[in-house]
Design a protein around this motif. Structure first.
Motif, PDB file in Angstrom:
ATOM      1  N   ARG A 149       0.664  -1.160   0.074  1.00  0.00           N
ATOM      2  CA  ARG A 149      -0.045   0.102   0.011  1.00  0.00           C
ATOM      3  C   ARG A 149       0.835   1.307   0.166  1.00  0.00           C
ATOM      4  O   ARG A 149       0.657   2.334  -0.625  1.00  0.00           O
ATOM      5  N   VAL A 150       1.857   1.155   0.770  1.00  0.00           N
ATOM      6  CA  VAL A 150       2.922   2.585   0.837  1.00  0.00           C
ATOM      7  C   VAL A 150       3.405   2.780  -0.546  1.00  0.00           C
ATOM      8  O   VAL A 150       3.448   3.931  -1.048  1.00  0.00           O
ATOM      9  N   ALA A 151       3.829   1.739  -1.208  1.00  0.00           N
ATOM     10  CA  ALA A 151       4.403   1.957  -2.743  1.00  0.00           C
ATOM     11  C   ALA A 151       3.126   2.507  -3.542  1.00  0.00           C
ATOM     12  O   ALA A 151       3.574   3.416  -4.427  1.00  0.00           O
ATOM     13  N   ILE A 152       1.870   2.207  -3.653  1.00  0.00           N
ATOM     14  CA  ILE A 152       0.727   2.657  -4.295  1.00  0.00           C
ATOM     15  C   ILE A 152       0.511   4.161  -3.742  1.00  0.00           C
ATOM     16  O   ILE A 152       0.591   4.999  -4.703  1.00  0.00           O
ATOM     17  N   GLU A 153       0.672   4.382  -2.512  1.00  0.00           N
ATOM     18  CA  GLU A 153       0.375   5.755  -2.098  1.00  0.00           C
ATOM     19  C   GLU A 153       1.659   6.476  -2.560  1.00  0.00           C
ATOM     20  O   GLU A 153       1.204   7.885  -2.889  1.00  0.00           O
ATOM     21  N   ALA A 154       2.875   6.278  -2.649  1.00  0.00           N
ATOM     22  CA  ALA A 154       4.094   6.966  -2.940  1.00  0.00           C
ATOM     23  C   ALA A 154       3.557   7.271  -4.655  1.00  0.00           C
ATOM     24  O   ALA A 154       4.021   8.396  -4.982  1.00  0.00           O
ATOM     25  N   MET A 155       3.197   6.398  -5.296  1.00  0.00           N
ATOM     26  CA  MET A 155       3.035   6.534  -6.696  1.00  0.00           C
ATOM     27  C   MET A 155       1.822   7.596  -6.819  1.00  0.00           C
ATOM     28  O   MET A 155       1.957   8.310  -8.056  1.00  0.00           O
ATOM     29  N   ALA A 156       0.830   7.553  -6.070  1.00  0.00           N
ATOM     30  CA  ALA A 156       0.076   8.678  -6.094  1.00  0.00           C
ATOM     31  C   ALA A 156       0.521  10.065  -5.899  1.00  0.00           C
ATOM     32  O   ALA A 156       0.062  11.111  -6.552  1.00  0.00           O
ATOM     33  N   PHE A 157       1.475  10.083  -5.239  1.00  0.00           N
ATOM     34  CA  PHE A 157       2.398  11.579  -5.003  1.00  0.00           C
ATOM     35  C   PHE A 157       3.360  11.818  -6.032  1.00  0.00           C
ATOM     36  O   PHE A 157       4.060  12.896  -5.879  1.00  0.00           O
ATOM     37  N   ASN A 158       3.344  11.166  -7.037  1.00  0.00           N
ATOM     38  CA  ASN A 158       4.480  11.119  -8.088  1.00  0.00           C
ATOM     39  C   ASN A 158       5.991  11.017  -7.432  1.00  0.00           C
ATOM     40  O   ASN A 158       6.767  11.598  -7.895  1.00  0.00           O
ATOM     41  N   LYS A 159       6.007   9.981  -6.312  1.00  0.00           N
ATOM     42  CA  LYS A 159       7.399   9.823  -5.706  1.00  0.00           C
ATOM     43  C   LYS A 159       8.124   8.731  -6.420  1.00  0.00           C
ATOM     44  O   LYS A 159       7.315   7.570  -6.578  1.00  0.00           O
ATOM     45  N   PRO A 160       9.247   8.670  -6.470  1.00  0.00           N
ATOM     46  CA  PRO A 160      10.071   7.418  -6.940  1.00  0.00           C
ATOM     47  C   PRO A 160      10.097   6.661  -5.863  1.00  0.00           C
ATOM     48  O   PRO A 160       9.903   6.945  -4.671  1.00  0.00           O
ATOM     49  N   VAL A 161       9.758   5.141  -6.179  1.00  0.00           N
ATOM     50  CA  VAL A 161       9.432   3.978  -5.260  1.00  0.00           C
ATOM     51  C   VAL A 161      11.004   2.918  -5.476  1.00  0.00           C
ATOM     52  O   VAL A 161      10.990   2.775  -6.508  1.00  0.00           O
ATOM     53  N   ILE A 162      11.332   2.739  -4.281  1.00  0.00           N
ATOM     54  CA  ILE A 162      12.308   1.434  -4.195  1.00  0.00           C
ATOM     55  C   ILE A 162      11.407   0.396  -3.397  1.00  0.00           C
ATOM     56  O   ILE A 162      11.163   0.694  -2.311  1.00  0.00           O
ATOM     57  N   ALA A 163      11.104  -0.561  -3.974  1.00  0.00           N
ATOM     58  CA  ALA A 163      10.244  -1.571  -3.718  1.00  0.00           C
ATOM     59  C   ALA A 163      10.896  -2.704  -2.659  1.00  0.00           C
ATOM     60  O   ALA A 163      11.857  -3.292  -3.257  1.00  0.00           O
ATOM     61  N   SER A 164      10.776  -2.803  -1.463  1.00  0.00           N
ATOM     62  CA  SER A 164      11.360  -3.854  -0.583  1.00  0.00           C
ATOM     63  C   SER A 164      10.489  -4.406   0.494  1.00  0.00           C
ATOM     64  O   SER A 164      10.017  -3.389   1.273  1.00  0.00           O
ATOM     65  N   GLY A 165      10.167  -5.357   0.401  1.00  0.00           N
ATOM     66  CA  GLY A 165       8.925  -6.016   1.245  1.00  0.00           C
ATOM     67  C   GLY A 165       9.385  -6.950   2.216  1.00  0.00           C
ATOM     68  O   GLY A 165      10.502  -7.519   2.473  1.00  0.00           O
ATOM     69  N   ASN A 166       8.283  -7.726   2.656  1.00  0.00           N
ATOM     70  CA  ASN A 166       8.277  -8.632   3.873  1.00  0.00           C
ATOM     71  C   ASN A 166       9.262  -9.712   3.216  1.00  0.00           C
ATOM     72  O   ASN A 166       9.777 -10.496   4.056  1.00  0.00           O
ATOM     73  N   LEU A 167       8.814 -10.368   1.964  1.00  0.00           N
ATOM     74  CA  LEU A 167       9.578 -11.445   1.352  1.00  0.00           C
ATOM     75  C   LEU A 167      10.907 -11.257   0.689  1.00  0.00           C
ATOM     76  O   LEU A 167      11.693 -12.015   0.576  1.00  0.00           O
ATOM     77  N   GLY A 168      11.365  -9.868   0.297  1.00  0.00           N
ATOM     78  CA  GLY A 168      12.497  -9.848  -0.484  1.00  0.00           C
ATOM     79  C   GLY A 168      12.446  -8.497  -0.951  1.00  0.00           C
ATOM     80  O   GLY A 168      11.921  -7.563  -0.719  1.00  0.00           O
ATOM     81  N   TYR A 169      13.280  -8.372  -2.154  1.00  0.00           N
ATOM     82  CA  TYR A 169      13.747  -7.037  -2.626  1.00  0.00           C
ATOM     83  C   TYR A 169      13.280  -7.050  -4.249  1.00  0.00           C
ATOM     84  O   TYR A 169      13.569  -7.910  -4.646  1.00  0.00           O
ATOM     85  N   PHE A 170      12.845  -5.668  -4.698  1.00  0.00           N
ATOM     86  CA  PHE A 170      12.547  -5.657  -5.892  1.00  0.00           C
ATOM     87  C   PHE A 170      13.314  -4.642  -6.353  1.00  0.00           C
ATOM     88  O   PHE A 170      13.946  -4.930  -7.532  1.00  0.00           O
ATOM     89  N   GLY A 171      13.438  -3.517  -6.094  1.00  0.00           N
ATOM     90  CA  GLY A 171      14.330  -2.516  -6.471  1.00  0.00           C
ATOM     91  C   GLY A 171      13.626  -1.193  -6.940  1.00  0.00           C
ATOM     92  O   GLY A 171      12.200  -1.176  -6.691  1.00  0.00           O
ATOM     93  N   ILE A 172      14.146  -0.349  -7.867  1.00  0.00           N
ATOM     94  CA  ILE A 172      13.551   0.729  -8.292  1.00  0.00           C
ATOM     95  C   ILE A 172      12.371   0.576  -9.133  1.00  0.00           C
ATOM     96  O   ILE A 172      12.359  -0.226 -10.255  1.00  0.00           O
ATOM     97  N   LEU A 173      11.197   1.127  -9.071  1.00  0.00           N
ATOM     98  CA  LEU A 173      10.056   1.163 -10.110  1.00  0.00           C
ATOM     99  C   LEU A 173      10.315   1.867 -11.139  1.00  0.00           C
ATOM    100  O   LEU A 173      10.715   3.087 -10.944  1.00  0.00           O
ATOM    101  N   LYS A 174      10.256   1.335 -12.375  1.00  0.00           N
ATOM    102  CA  LYS A 174      10.472   2.085 -13.656  1.00  0.00           C
ATOM    103  C   LYS A 174       9.360   1.723 -14.720  1.00  0.00           C
ATOM    104  O   LYS A 174       8.604   0.980 -14.601  1.00  0.00           O
ATOM    105  N   ASP A 175       9.451   2.334 -15.775  1.00  0.00           N
ATOM    106  CA  ASP A 175       8.380   2.299 -16.537  1.00  0.00           C
ATOM    107  C   ASP A 175       8.230   0.740 -17.195  1.00  0.00           C
ATOM    108  O   ASP A 175       7.255   0.296 -17.232  1.00  0.00           O
ATOM    109  N   GLU A 176       9.371   0.299 -17.234  1.00  0.00           N
ATOM    110  CA  GLU A 176       9.367  -1.193 -17.805  1.00  0.00           C
ATOM    111  C   GLU A 176       8.964  -2.253 -17.046  1.00  0.00           C
ATOM    112  O   GLU A 176       8.885  -3.425 -17.378  1.00  0.00           O
TER     113      GLU A 176
END
Length: 614
Positions: free
Chosen positions: A510-537
């Motif tokens: 939910r935090v990642a979604i809210e951050a995108m609502a504010f047009n903020k860059p997001v680095i996804a890191s969660g309970n199970l592991g690491y994803f990284g920077i959210l990009k267009d692709e």
């Protein structure tokens, strides 16, 4: 089973109730199949017309064409309903394969041959349906109508994940060993038992053939007409009275989802009642136009029968007083009680599964819920592994509320942070793997400050059992830096000003979604592991892991976060366009309005399961 299934034999299970005008044509079409290793299990469900006479006459007229084992007629002494009759036939089957066949329909002569070959050629599949054509008493020539049949294992799975239907029950042929594992049809789901059984087959692999090998008879007395004509439900959405239940008014992803759910339902003119235990988020619920009942739910499953009865009676009182006709649960302790109460009162219970941590109810109790909602693709797959089919409705937010509005608080000024300093925000519940993410975040921000000589400040927001541990870690880090660059904010119910004040958000779900609502860059890191920077692709890929909270491609490691956060710091301008893309993508997938419609549709589908009364 007490016997071994016969290789290559196909058991065709036919149920009949008052099909005297059609059962003969049905049997002819099975007799005329090009595939000859067939047995018919015909279950006559205490028909009140002359069906049994027609069946016996058909057997006599074809005695020279069939052997004594070709057809077994089970004439039930009383009517047990469609699901009961089918299940009787399934238990009588002996074949390696089982085919369904409605008593008022007919099959193409190549149907069984082609479906058996299809399964033998595709060992990864255990069930196959096919496309079909429609005919009627007035027009016996079959015609094709658009019918929603979908092809491809993954596409079929996606349709059912969204609550859709794309496999025709009467066209199904599947391996008998699957029935030996999942059993028969559920008898408490009047008119939708076939849909529910198809969902049981999904984990074993199911596809549709494009060949039109089945002919569906459209007539006034067919069983499926009852589903369309059902009136045993509230007359409109406004007649729904939904009780939303969760353990406690804590500040966490599940609870804030419940808040968005209640607000969205109220905005859709649905009557909502909330039952939960006192907590810091209760004041936000009080601002909504709904009645709140305080119930001191336990935080673990109730084992003591007296204690369980006490909670059940509390819920029953609320349901009776408020005339509740549907219950929506979210967490195991309170939700388990909801399932039992709803089954006792014969009202639907919807259960949303928010993660992979429902092991305490997934093997038994959850299967008794009327409908299950999963918040992500990984959760949907996890439930399927336990034989539970769900509908995916993601966490959602009101994008009109989460936006770059004027700041009510100048967070930077309050925290003595310079306007040109880089501010990174981490927000989560401090528990499980997310505590490790919080520690990595603090460690990385501290080391970037020390090693890169960057004016970086970290904001840590959240609550949970490990909050003292995180607070002490912040203090030790600031002691190393000899100044306060790591700001322990603690629990907050309103985050808009913090999102507005930061340059980057580290988080998941939910935090990642809210951050995108504010047009903020997001680095996804969660309970199970690491994803990284959210990009267009990689936006869709990130959703398929639920931003590393439910699935991951890397373990959580501080070195990954260090590299990605440093990259954003030195490429700050580049991420403005990327974050705008993220905002557009997130709004299409996670906005409240479209997802509330999906949930209301699930409510109505649950109510259509007309075993329930109001």
């Amino acid at each position: 089973m007490s016997y071994k299934r016969e290789n290559d034999l196909v058991s065709v299970v036919v149920t009949n109730y008052n099909n005297e005008n059609y059962i003969g044509a049905c049997l002819d079409s099975i007799l005329n199949q090009s595939y000859k290793n067939i047995e018919i299990i015909l279950v006559n469900d205490a028909s009140t017309d002359k069906s049994i006479n027609v069946i016996n006459e058909w057997i006599n007229n074809n005695e020279n064409k069939i052997n004594e084992n070709f057809i077994t007629v089970i004439d039930l002494p009383r009517n047990v309903g469609f699901s009961g009759a089918v299940t009787v036939g399934l238990f009588a089957s002996k074949g390696e394969f089982i085919a369904f066949h409605d008593g008022d329909d007919v099959s193409h002569e190549k149907r069984i041959e082609e479906q058996v070959k299809y399964l033998k050629d595709n060992n990864n599949l255990n069930a196959v349906g096919c496309d079909y054509m429609v005919f009627s008493d007035e027009n016996l020539e079959p015609v094709y109508r658009l019918n929603g049949i979908t092809f491809g294992v993954d596409d079929i799975k996606d349709i059912y994940a969204k609550g859709g239907h794309c496999v025709c029950y009467g066209t199904l042929l599947f391996r008998g060993e699957v029935f030996d594992k999942v059993g028969g049809l559920s008898r408490n789901l009047n008119l939708v038992e076939d849909y529910e059984y198809i969902t049981k087959l999904l984990p074993f692999g199911i596809d549709n053939m494009t060949h039109k090998l089945y002919y569906y008879r459209d007539h006034v007395n067919q069983r499926s007409k009852g589903l369309l004509d059902s009136t045993n439900k509230p007359k409109s959405e406004e007649d729904l009275k939904v009780l939303v239940v969760f353990d406690k008014f804590n500040i966490g992803g599940t609870e804030t989802h419940a808040l968005a759910l209640v607000k969205g339902l109220i905005d859709s003119n649905i009557n909502v009642i909330v039952a939960s235990n006192d907590g810091p988020l209760k004041d936000e619920f009080k601002k909504l136009d709904c009645k709140i009942y305080n119930v001191d739910f336990p935080l673990t499953l109730v084992e003591n029968e007296e204690e369980k009865l006490m909670y059940e009676n509390k819920l029953k009182d609320i349901i009776t007083i408020e005339s509740v006709n549907i219950v929506h649960a979210h967490q195991s302790p309170s939700g388990s009680i909801c399932i039992d109460v709803c089954n006792q009162l014969k009202i639907p219970c919807i259960f949303t599964i928010h993660g992979l941590y429902y092991q305490d109810i997934i093997s038994d109790k959850l299967k008794l819920a009327t409908e299950v909602i999963s918040v992500s693709n990984p959760v949907y797959d996890w439930l399927l592994n336990y034989g539970i089919t769900s509908t995916i409705v993601p966490n959602f937010i009101d994008f009109d509320t989460f936006s770059n509005t004027n700041k009510l608080q100048d967070i930077r000024k309050e925290l003595n942070i310079k306007k040109d300093a880089f501010v990174a925000l981490y927000c989560s519940r401090f528990a499980w793997g997310k505590t490790l993410v919080a520690e990595n975040f603090i460690r990385v921000c501290r080391d970037i400050k020390r090693l890169e000589d960057v004016d970086i400040h970290a904001l840590i927001i959240g609550d949970g059992p490990d909050i003292d541990k995180i607070t002490q870690f912040c203090k030790r880090s600031n002691d190393i830096l000899k100044n306060e660059y790591i700001h322990m904010i603690g629990p907050k119910t309103k985050l808009n000003d913090y999102y507005n004040s930061c340059d980057c958000v580290v988080g998941t779900g939910r935090v990642a979604i809210e951050a995108m609502a504010f047009n903020k860059p997001v680095i996804a890191s969660g309970n199970l592991g690491y994803f990284g920077i959210l990009k267009d692709e990689n936006l869709e890929e990130s959703w398929n892991t639920y931003f590393a909270d439910h699935k991951f491609n890397k373990v959580n490691n501080a070195s990954y976060l260090y590299k990605d956060l440093k990259y954003i710091i030195y490429n700050k301008n580049k991420f403005k366009s990327l974050s705008n893309t993220g905002n557009t993508w997130a709004k299409q997938k996670f906005d409240t309005k479209s997802n509330i419609k999906s949930i209301i549709n699930i409510y109505q589908r649950a109510i259509d399961k007309s075993d329930y009364i109001y």
